[in-house]
Design a protein around this motif. Structure first.
Motif, PDB file in Angstrom:
ATOM      1  N   LEU A 174      36.548  33.009  33.023  1.00 20.30           N
ATOM      2  CA  LEU A 174      36.809  33.473  34.388  1.00 20.30           C
ATOM      3  C   LEU A 174      38.079  34.322  34.433  1.00 20.30           C
ATOM      4  O   LEU A 174      38.134  35.343  35.119  1.00 20.30           O
ATOM      5  CB  LEU A 174      36.935  32.282  35.343  1.00 20.30           C
ATOM      6  CG  LEU A 174      35.659  31.506  35.631  1.00 20.30           C
ATOM      7  CD1 LEU A 174      35.985  30.196  36.344  1.00 20.30           C
ATOM      8  CD2 LEU A 174      34.702  32.345  36.455  1.00 20.30           C
ATOM      9  N   GLU A 175      39.088  33.890  33.703  1.00 17.48           N
ATOM     10  CA  GLU A 175      40.350  34.631  33.631  1.00 17.48           C
ATOM     11  C   GLU A 175      40.130  36.016  33.030  1.00 17.48           C
ATOM     12  O   GLU A 175      40.661  37.010  33.531  1.00 17.48           O
ATOM     13  CB  GLU A 175      41.358  33.841  32.797  1.00 17.48           C
ATOM     14  CG  GLU A 175      42.655  34.555  32.530  1.00 17.48           C
ATOM     15  CD  GLU A 175      43.572  34.631  33.726  1.00 17.48           C
ATOM     16  OE1 GLU A 175      44.539  35.415  33.660  1.00 17.48           O
ATOM     17  OE2 GLU A 175      43.348  33.928  34.728  1.00 17.48           O
ATOM     18  N   ALA A 176      39.344  36.092  31.967  1.00 20.64           N
ATOM     19  CA  ALA A 176      39.076  37.383  31.310  1.00 20.64           C
ATOM     20  C   ALA A 176      38.322  38.328  32.237  1.00 20.64           C
ATOM     21  O   ALA A 176      38.545  39.541  32.209  1.00 20.64           O
ATOM     22  CB  ALA A 176      38.292  37.156  30.021  1.00 20.64           C
ATOM     23  N   ILE A 177      37.451  37.781  33.052  1.00 18.36           N
ATOM     24  CA  ILE A 177      36.708  38.598  34.018  1.00 18.36           C
ATOM     25  C   ILE A 177      37.607  39.005  35.177  1.00 18.36           C
ATOM     26  O   ILE A 177      37.565  40.135  35.657  1.00 18.36           O
ATOM     27  CB  ILE A 177      35.472  37.829  34.535  1.00 18.36           C
ATOM     28  CG1 ILE A 177      34.460  37.631  33.401  1.00 18.36           C
ATOM     29  CG2 ILE A 177      34.836  38.545  35.715  1.00 18.36           C
ATOM     30  CD1 ILE A 177      33.380  36.607  33.714  1.00 18.36           C
ATOM     31  N   TRP A 178      38.452  38.084  35.639  1.00 18.90           N
ATOM     32  CA  TRP A 178      39.285  38.303  36.815  1.00 18.90           C
ATOM     33  C   TRP A 178      40.409  39.310  36.564  1.00 18.90           C
ATOM     34  O   TRP A 178      40.710  40.137  37.427  1.00 18.90           O
ATOM     35  CB  TRP A 178      39.875  36.983  37.293  1.00 18.90           C
ATOM     36  CG  TRP A 178      40.800  37.145  38.436  1.00 18.90           C
ATOM     37  CD1 TRP A 178      42.164  37.154  38.411  1.00 18.90           C
ATOM     38  CD2 TRP A 178      40.439  37.345  39.808  1.00 18.90           C
ATOM     39  NE1 TRP A 178      42.669  37.335  39.666  1.00 18.90           N
ATOM     40  CE2 TRP A 178      41.634  37.463  40.548  1.00 18.90           C
ATOM     41  CE3 TRP A 178      39.224  37.440  40.473  1.00 18.90           C
ATOM     42  CZ2 TRP A 178      41.642  37.658  41.913  1.00 18.90           C
ATOM     43  CZ3 TRP A 178      39.246  37.646  41.850  1.00 18.90           C
ATOM     44  CH2 TRP A 178      40.440  37.746  42.554  1.00 18.90           C
ATOM     45  N   GLU A 179      41.045  39.235  35.416  1.00 18.65           N
ATOM     46  CA  GLU A 179      42.243  40.054  35.151  1.00 18.65           C
ATOM     47  C   GLU A 179      42.018  41.551  35.368  1.00 18.65           C
ATOM     48  O   GLU A 179      42.805  42.174  36.082  1.00 18.65           O
ATOM     49  CB  GLU A 179      42.762  39.769  33.740  1.00 18.65           C
ATOM     50  CG  GLU A 179      44.107  40.363  33.462  1.00 18.65           C
ATOM     51  CD  GLU A 179      45.232  39.776  34.279  1.00 18.65           C
ATOM     52  OE1 GLU A 179      46.242  40.476  34.479  1.00 18.65           O
ATOM     53  OE2 GLU A 179      45.117  38.622  34.739  1.00 18.65           O
ATOM     54  N   PRO A 180      40.978  42.153  34.807  1.00 15.74           N
ATOM     55  CA  PRO A 180      40.771  43.590  35.064  1.00 15.74           C
ATOM     56  C   PRO A 180      40.498  43.883  36.543  1.00 15.74           C
ATOM     57  O   PRO A 180      40.930  44.911  37.066  1.00 15.74           O
ATOM     58  CB  PRO A 180      39.554  43.962  34.216  1.00 15.74           C
ATOM     59  CG  PRO A 180      39.380  42.859  33.247  1.00 15.74           C
ATOM     60  CD  PRO A 180      40.019  41.649  33.843  1.00 15.74           C
ATOM     61  N   LEU A 181      39.780  42.992  37.211  1.00 22.17           N
ATOM     62  CA  LEU A 181      39.517  43.196  38.642  1.00 22.17           C
ATOM     63  C   LEU A 181      40.799  43.117  39.454  1.00 22.17           C
ATOM     64  O   LEU A 181      41.002  43.897  40.383  1.00 22.17           O
ATOM     65  CB  LEU A 181      38.521  42.150  39.140  1.00 22.17           C
ATOM     66  CG  LEU A 181      37.110  42.192  38.525  1.00 22.17           C
ATOM     67  CD1 LEU A 181      36.294  41.013  38.994  1.00 22.17           C
ATOM     68  CD2 LEU A 181      36.444  43.508  38.866  1.00 22.17           C
ATOM     69  N   ALA A 182      41.666  42.180  39.100  1.00 26.88           N
ATOM     70  CA  ALA A 182      42.937  42.034  39.816  1.00 26.88           C
ATOM     71  C   ALA A 182      43.812  43.269  39.612  1.00 26.88           C
ATOM     72  O   ALA A 182      44.469  43.723  40.546  1.00 26.88           O
ATOM     73  CB  ALA A 182      43.652  40.771  39.346  1.00 26.88           C
ATOM     74  N   LYS A 183      43.803  43.808  38.412  1.00 28.72           N
ATOM     75  CA  LYS A 183      44.594  45.010  38.140  1.00 28.72           C
ATOM     76  C   LYS A 183      44.071  46.202  38.940  1.00 28.72           C
ATOM     77  O   LYS A 183      44.849  46.995  39.452  1.00 28.72           O
ATOM     78  CB  LYS A 183      44.568  45.349  36.649  1.00 28.72           C
ATOM     79  CG  LYS A 183      45.432  44.453  35.822  1.00 28.72           C
ATOM     80  CD  LYS A 183      45.358  44.831  34.364  1.00 28.72           C
ATOM     81  CE  LYS A 183      46.156  43.857  33.519  1.00 28.72           C
ATOM     82  NZ  LYS A 183      46.011  44.144  32.082  1.00 28.72           N
ATOM     83  N   ARG A 184      42.752  46.307  39.056  1.00 29.84           N
ATOM     84  CA  ARG A 184      42.160  47.425  39.797  1.00 29.84           C
ATOM     85  C   ARG A 184      42.476  47.357  41.284  1.00 29.84           C
ATOM     86  O   ARG A 184      42.596  48.392  41.946  1.00 29.84           O
ATOM     87  CB  ARG A 184      40.647  47.446  39.607  1.00 29.84           C
ATOM     88  CG  ARG A 184      40.249  47.889  38.206  1.00 29.84           C
ATOM     89  CD  ARG A 184      38.777  47.765  37.990  1.00 29.84           C
ATOM     90  NE  ARG A 184      38.081  48.881  38.609  1.00 29.84           N
ATOM     91  CZ  ARG A 184      36.776  48.946  38.715  1.00 29.84           C
ATOM     92  NH1 ARG A 184      36.020  47.972  38.283  1.00 29.84           N
ATOM     93  NH2 ARG A 184      36.214  49.991  39.278  1.00 29.84           N
ATOM     94  N   THR A 185      42.600  46.148  41.813  1.00 27.54           N
ATOM     95  CA  THR A 185      42.883  45.997  43.237  1.00 27.54           C
ATOM     96  C   THR A 185      44.388  45.933  43.528  1.00 27.54           C
ATOM     97  O   THR A 185      44.767  45.807  44.677  1.00 27.54           O
ATOM     98  CB  THR A 185      42.193  44.740  43.798  1.00 27.54           C
ATOM     99  OG1 THR A 185      42.700  43.584  43.121  1.00 27.54           O
ATOM    100  CG2 THR A 185      40.696  44.831  43.672  1.00 27.54           C
ATOM    101  N   GLY A 186      45.193  45.953  42.478  1.00 28.65           N
ATOM    102  CA  GLY A 186      46.629  45.942  42.683  1.00 28.65           C
ATOM    103  C   GLY A 186      47.231  44.571  42.891  1.00 28.65           C
ATOM    104  O   GLY A 186      48.343  44.438  43.355  1.00 28.65           O
ATOM    105  N   ARG A 187      46.506  43.536  42.572  1.00 34.13           N
ATOM    106  CA  ARG A 187      47.030  42.175  42.731  1.00 34.13           C
ATOM    107  C   ARG A 187      47.985  41.857  41.636  1.00 34.13           C
ATOM    108  O   ARG A 187      47.948  42.139  40.549  1.00 34.13           O
ATOM    109  CB  ARG A 187      45.891  41.155  42.750  1.00 34.13           C
ATOM    110  CG  ARG A 187      46.461  39.753  42.973  1.00 34.13           C
ATOM    111  CD  ARG A 187      45.368  38.763  42.982  1.00 34.13           C
ATOM    112  NE  ARG A 187      45.575  37.423  42.700  1.00 34.13           N
ATOM    113  CZ  ARG A 187      46.584  36.789  42.112  1.00 34.13           C
ATOM    114  NH1 ARG A 187      47.614  37.412  41.711  1.00 34.13           N
ATOM    115  NH2 ARG A 187      46.580  35.515  41.919  1.00 34.13           N
TER     116      ARG A 187
END
Length: 187
Positions: A174-187
């Motif tokens: 879940l972390e591996a999936i979440w990290e790129p998404l969080a970076k794209r949204t600026g989190r």
């Protein structure tokens, strides 16, 4: 989070709209996906529940309060939907403690730049949070009237193994999936 990114975190026990929303989303996801589980034969209602990996994940990503809420409310809803009501309330508290402890553990770990090392740290931190949080089910000695040996061999250890396998494999995923998404949204 990478080592070069600035870390702007809320206080560890902060309650904000963000915390409440993510806690509610986590609890809803855990409650729905937690229905896909099966009982371990020879235990006192200990279930293998892959969705349990969401509990330390939400604690890590969204903080202590969101992690606690995800575990507590999500497990209560699962128990209600499966017909056991609030009989096992202490297991819901234990699930909540896992999320809260994951939030605490990861709040105080420094950012790790290397992705492989970061994912191993996520697995270990989630397993430690699970082992410590699930100790709350020792209250089964008083709630269910069992002895210590029954608590250890039929309740705690099977739950730790089942949930431990889920968090060691699925929380880093879940972390591996979440990290790129969080970076794209600026989190």
């Amino acid at each position: 989070m990478t080592a070069d990114a600035p870390v702007s975190r809320e206080p560890v026990f902060a309650i904000s709209t963000r915390t409440v929303v993510f806690g509610a989303v986590g609890a809803a996801l855990y409650a729905v996906l937690g229905l896909f589980s099966f009982l371990i034969p020879g235990t006192q209602s200990v279930a293998v529940r892959p969705a349990f990996a969401l509990v330390p994940f939400f604690g890590k990503q969204f903080g202590v309060i969101a992690g606690f809420f995800t575990g507590l409310v999500g497990n209560m809803v699962i128990d209600l939907l499966q017909g056991s009501g609030l009989t096992y309330w202490n297991w819901s508290v234990a699930n909540g403690l896992v999320g809260a402890l994951a939030g605490l553990i990861f709040a105080y770990l420094p950012p790790i730049a290397n992705e492989a090392v970061r994912l191993v740290a996520v697995a270990i931190g989630s397993l430690v949070a699970t082992a410590l949080g699930m100790l709350f089910v020792i209250t089964d000695i008083w709630v269910q009237g069992i002895d210590f040996n029954t608590f250890l061999t039929i309740n705690y250890l099977p739950a730790l193994v089942a949930n431990g396998i889920a968090v060691v494999i699925l929380t880093p995923a879940l972390e591996a999936i979440w990290e790129p998404l969080a970076k794209r949204t600026g989190r």
